[in-house]
Design an enzyme around this catalytic site. Structure first.
Site, PDB file in Angstrom:
ATOM      1  N   ASN A 104     -24.109  32.079  56.435  1.00 37.33           N
ATOM      2  CA  ASN A 104     -25.576  32.504  57.493  1.00 37.33           C
ATOM      3  C   ASN A 104     -24.818  33.008  59.124  1.00 37.33           C
ATOM      4  O   ASN A 104     -24.061  32.202  60.092  1.00 37.33           O
ATOM      5  CB  ASN A 104     -25.534  30.943  58.263  1.00 37.33           C
ATOM      6  CG  ASN A 104     -27.402  30.700  58.552  1.00 37.33           C
ATOM      7  OD1 ASN A 104     -27.407  32.193  59.259  1.00 37.33           O
ATOM      8  ND2 ASN A 104     -27.392  29.245  58.773  1.00 37.33           N
ATOM      9  N   CYS A 105     -25.269  34.047  58.769  1.00 42.06           N
ATOM     10  CA  CYS A 105     -25.369  35.085  60.177  1.00 42.06           C
ATOM     11  C   CYS A 105     -26.574  34.619  61.875  1.00 42.06           C
ATOM     12  O   CYS A 105     -27.581  33.828  60.638  1.00 42.06           O
ATOM     13  CB  CYS A 105     -24.927  36.179  60.105  1.00 42.06           C
ATOM     14  SG  CYS A 105     -24.275  37.434  62.134  1.00 42.06           S
ATOM     15  N   ILE A 106     -26.585  35.140  62.446  1.00 45.62           N
ATOM     16  CA  ILE A 106     -27.415  34.397  63.685  1.00 45.62           C
ATOM     17  C   ILE A 106     -29.189  35.366  63.305  1.00 45.62           C
ATOM     18  O   ILE A 106     -30.090  35.168  63.482  1.00 45.62           O
ATOM     19  CB  ILE A 106     -27.121  35.460  65.166  1.00 45.62           C
ATOM     20  CG1 ILE A 106     -27.938  34.177  66.319  1.00 45.62           C
ATOM     21  CG2 ILE A 106     -26.587  36.091  65.029  1.00 45.62           C
ATOM     22  CD1 ILE A 106     -27.946  34.460  67.201  1.00 45.62           C
TER      23      ILE A 106
ATOM     24  N   TYR B 241     -24.155  30.844  68.949  1.00 46.71           N
ATOM     25  CA  TYR B 241     -24.174  30.912  67.395  1.00 46.71           C
ATOM     26  C   TYR B 241     -22.469  30.241  67.508  1.00 46.71           C
ATOM     27  O   TYR B 241     -21.676  30.907  68.422  1.00 46.71           O
ATOM     28  CB  TYR B 241     -23.343  31.886  66.940  1.00 46.71           C
ATOM     29  CG  TYR B 241     -23.638  32.200  65.352  1.00 46.71           C
ATOM     30  CD1 TYR B 241     -22.298  32.843  65.096  1.00 46.71           C
ATOM     31  CD2 TYR B 241     -24.820  32.612  64.893  1.00 46.71           C
ATOM     32  CE1 TYR B 241     -22.293  32.969  63.993  1.00 46.71           C
ATOM     33  CE2 TYR B 241     -24.436  32.828  63.285  1.00 46.71           C
ATOM     34  CZ  TYR B 241     -23.349  32.514  63.125  1.00 46.71           C
ATOM     35  OH  TYR B 241     -23.030  32.563  61.569  1.00 46.71           O
TER      36      TYR B 241
ATOM     37  N   ARG C 198     -28.964  37.712  59.837  1.00 48.91           N
ATOM     38  CA  ARG C 198     -28.668  37.843  58.379  1.00 48.91           C
ATOM     39  C   ARG C 198     -27.972  36.955  57.229  1.00 48.91           C
ATOM     40  O   ARG C 198     -26.943  35.827  57.807  1.00 48.91           O
ATOM     41  CB  ARG C 198     -28.426  38.836  58.212  1.00 48.91           C
ATOM     42  CG  ARG C 198     -26.727  39.677  58.475  1.00 48.91           C
ATOM     43  CD  ARG C 198     -26.717  40.799  59.259  1.00 48.91           C
ATOM     44  NE  ARG C 198     -27.176  41.112  60.703  1.00 48.91           N
ATOM     45  CZ  ARG C 198     -26.635  42.508  60.808  1.00 48.91           C
ATOM     46  NH1 ARG C 198     -26.350  43.577  60.478  1.00 48.91           N
ATOM     47  NH2 ARG C 198     -27.084  42.318  62.189  1.00 48.91           N
TER      48      ARG C 198
END
Length: 641
Positions: A25-27, A545, A29
């Site tokens: 889980n990226c910021i 993040y 996508r």
């Protein structure tokens, strides 16, 4: 379409959960590695409005945007066996106050003692659903028995096959609990699960009771079935795992399948009978003696008060999981655990505190938070209340704990027990032993009232809202620079200052098509000349993040700005980012947010060009960058109309 439905569609079109090797889980996508390219349909995923883009560059990237991506990732995690990783974190939690507070407490649990309780939690938590189901079935059977004894139904019901079957199914798990605990222990410590199951079977083997005294090495050892209980199972299964690893490293590969399990069981069984069972038996007796004999029987209502009032601090450091084998041992010995309902009152104190805070606060944001977490608290899930409200506020955590003590004292006086381990709150009512449902309910109400009264009178002041959100509810728009303020209708524009010093590039020149196509939002990119990131507006840090490569800030007028240092820098494993702010901090325009090592980033082949985008661009008629080729930090960068 809701997030749960979207999560299901994504997994299905990627070939199912078994085809997903890794999901991060990226910021903005989801990044997904697949085991096979067969039976996937990326075009189908692209067809949904909620999906901003799908990028296939070996690793598949599904762009959903800030906030949305975390919720969908959580839904995937909840509905499948897929582990969702977040760079720099141990879990896939949403970046909000609840999870940040929880994570900060977990991060402090580094001692061997605290790690031990975490292991115990990992062993028992997977078993809890089965315990609840089995306990409820036994509760129904007991209710039928009581109705028959009271003459409300015919006694012949107790001799019926279906009633006997109900009782038998309800007792299945309790009769084989040692096996499941042994299996989970072996899995937790990296051993062969079936060997851990054998360790559990050994502790409860009937033959031990038949032998009574074992002659070994000239000694008469007193042995018995179940000596040491589930604590003994955990220690024995852990020992089996250590013996197995020791043997496997020394046995030739050709003989491993035969000799390693044999050595593990023979040596482990001998050590269990001679050492582990007696020692575990003494430990378990000591624990139950202190909690039951001393705290409850001798301490009475005072002991019940203390246990309830001090339980929540144990929860915050994970030590509450260590009490599960104690509850089960009490159920094994006495048919119920009086300890569990008393400790469950701690959640009731939290619920009472929620009502007090809701009535006293003027902050709409805090009211909304309280309204959202209170229902789950009533149902016995207390973490959102603890980590989302009372613990960050501070004093309400204490008053809620003390208020819960009154409910614990009441249940201690009436000796209310539970027939199995399960959730607290009103959900525990069917699990209460000896038909004391009403007494448990009264105790729960007392804990509600206690938490409410103490929090309302002593536990909450309005200025505490600053601790949660970084702003006073009485003055929600704090004083900032003229460029960043927009009050009522007096100003129609918002000006965003540059968070960096460097050359400007339009987003469409970036190599990352998510930013280049303005899928996340409109804005500008900067090629920084120095490794410093400043706040472009006055506002609240809404997203950080974990790696430090991206920061989200919500301006006092509502503009949501994403500051992304470099492209694809989420993949960097080295500590090149140093954050100077935390989630929910209030910052002034120009305040230093993060420092980073440009040379370390570029030397690893990453593009340092940094997108600065307004993620709620749809709220504005125009977002206009300044017409210069280079900008200094703190100078005008974007104009929002």
């Amino acid at each position: 379409m809701n997030n749960k439905e979207l999560a299901k569609i994504i997994v299905q079109n990627l070939g199912g959960e078994r085809n997903i090797a890794n999901l991060t889980n990226c910021i903005t996508r989801l990044r997904i590695d697949l085991k096979s390219r067969n039976n996937i349909d990326l075009e189908a995923i692209k067809g949904y409005d909620e999906v901003l883009s799908v990028i296939d560059q070996g690793t598949i990237q599904i762009v959903l945007g800030p906030g949305k991506v975390t919720k969908v990732a959580n839904e995937i995690h909840e509905s499948t066996n897929i582990t969702v990783d977040v760079e720099g974190e141990d879990d896939s939690s949403e970046f909000d106050l609840t999870e940040d507070t929880k994570a900060s407490y977990k991060a402090k649990q580094t001692s061997s003692f605290q790690q031990l309780f975490r292991h115990i939690g990992n062993i028992f938590v997977p078993i809890v659903p089965g315990l609840v189901a089995s306990g409820l079935m036994l509760g129904i059977a007991n209710l039928i028995l009581n109705m028959a004894d009271a003459g409300l139904i015919n006694q012949s019901v107790l001799d019926s096959d279906w009633y006997n079957l109900l009782q038998s199914i309800g007792g299945l798990l309790f009769g084989s609990l040692g096996v499941f605990v042994g299996i989970n222990t072996a899995r937790e410590f990296g051993g062969t699960m079936v060997l851990g199951g054998i360790a559990g079977l050994l502790i409860y083997a009937p033959v031990l009771g038949d032998i009574g005294t074992l002659s070994l090495f000239g000694l008469g050892l007193s042995i018995n079935t179940g000596l040491g209980g589930l604590l003994g199972v955990i220690i024995a299964a852990y020992l089996f795992t250590k013996i197995e690893k020791f043997a496997r490293n020394r046995v030739h590969d050709s003989l491993d399948l035969v000799l390693t399990p044999l050595i593990t069981v023979m040596v482990g069984a001998l050590a269990t009978i001679i050492v582990i069972q007696p020692v575990a038996g003494i430990l378990m007796k000591g624990i139950t003696w202190f909690l039951v004999d001393i705290m409850l029987e001798t301490g009475g209502v005072f002991g019940g008060f203390i246990l309830s009032a001090t339980f929540l601090p144990l929860v915050t450091v994970g030590m509450h999981q260590g009490l599960i084998p104690v509850h089960l041992e009490l159920i094994e010995q006495f048919g119920s655990t009086t300890l569990l309902p008393i400790l469950a009152m701690a959640g009731g104190g939290q619920v009472g505190a929620m009502f007090a805070i809701y009535l006293k606060t003027k902050s709409k944001r805090l009211k909304n938070t309280v309204a959202s977490v209170t229902p789950v608290g009533i149902l016995g899930i207390g973490e959102p209340l603890i980590y989302g409200v009372t613990l960050p506020l501070g004093r309400p955590f204490i008053t809620a704990s003390l208020g819960a003590g009154f409910g614990g004292a009441f249940l201690s006086f009436f000796n209310v027990g539970a027939i199995t381990v399960g959730p607290s709150g009103i959900v525990m009512i069917p699990l209460i032993a000896d038909n004391k449902y009403l007494l448990y309910t009264v105790g729960l109400i007392i804990s509600y009232v206690g938490g409410f009264a103490l929090t309302y009178l002593f536990g909450f002041k309005e200025e505490m809202v600053n601790k949660l959100y970084g702003e006073s509810p009485e003055q929600p728009k704090q004083k900032g620079t003229a460029e960043t303020m927009q009050s009522d209708n007096s100003k129609e524009e918002t000006q965003i200052k540059s968070p960096m010093t460097g050359a400007l590039l339009p987003l469409n020149e970036l190599s990352d098509e998510v930013f280049a196509n303005e899928l996340v939002g409109k804005g500008i990119a900067i090629h920084p000349e120095e490794g410093k990131l400043y706040a472009p507006v006055a506002g609240t840090i809404s997203t950080i993040y974990p790696t430090g490569h991206a920061v989200g800030i919500t301006a006092t007028d509502g503009a949501e700005i994403l500051l992304h240092v470099g492209l694809d820098t989420v993949k960097i494993k080295d500590e090149v980012f140093n954050l100077h702010v935390s989630q929910n901090d209030y910052v002034e325009a120009g305040q230093l947010l993060c420092t980073f090592d440009i040379e370390a980033i570029t030397s690893q082949g990453y593009d340092i060009t940094s997108p600065i985008v307004v993620t709620n661009s749809n709220n504005y008629a125009a977002i206009t960058p300044v017409e210069v080729k280079r900008v200094e930090a703190g100078k005008e960068l974007l104009e929002l109309k």
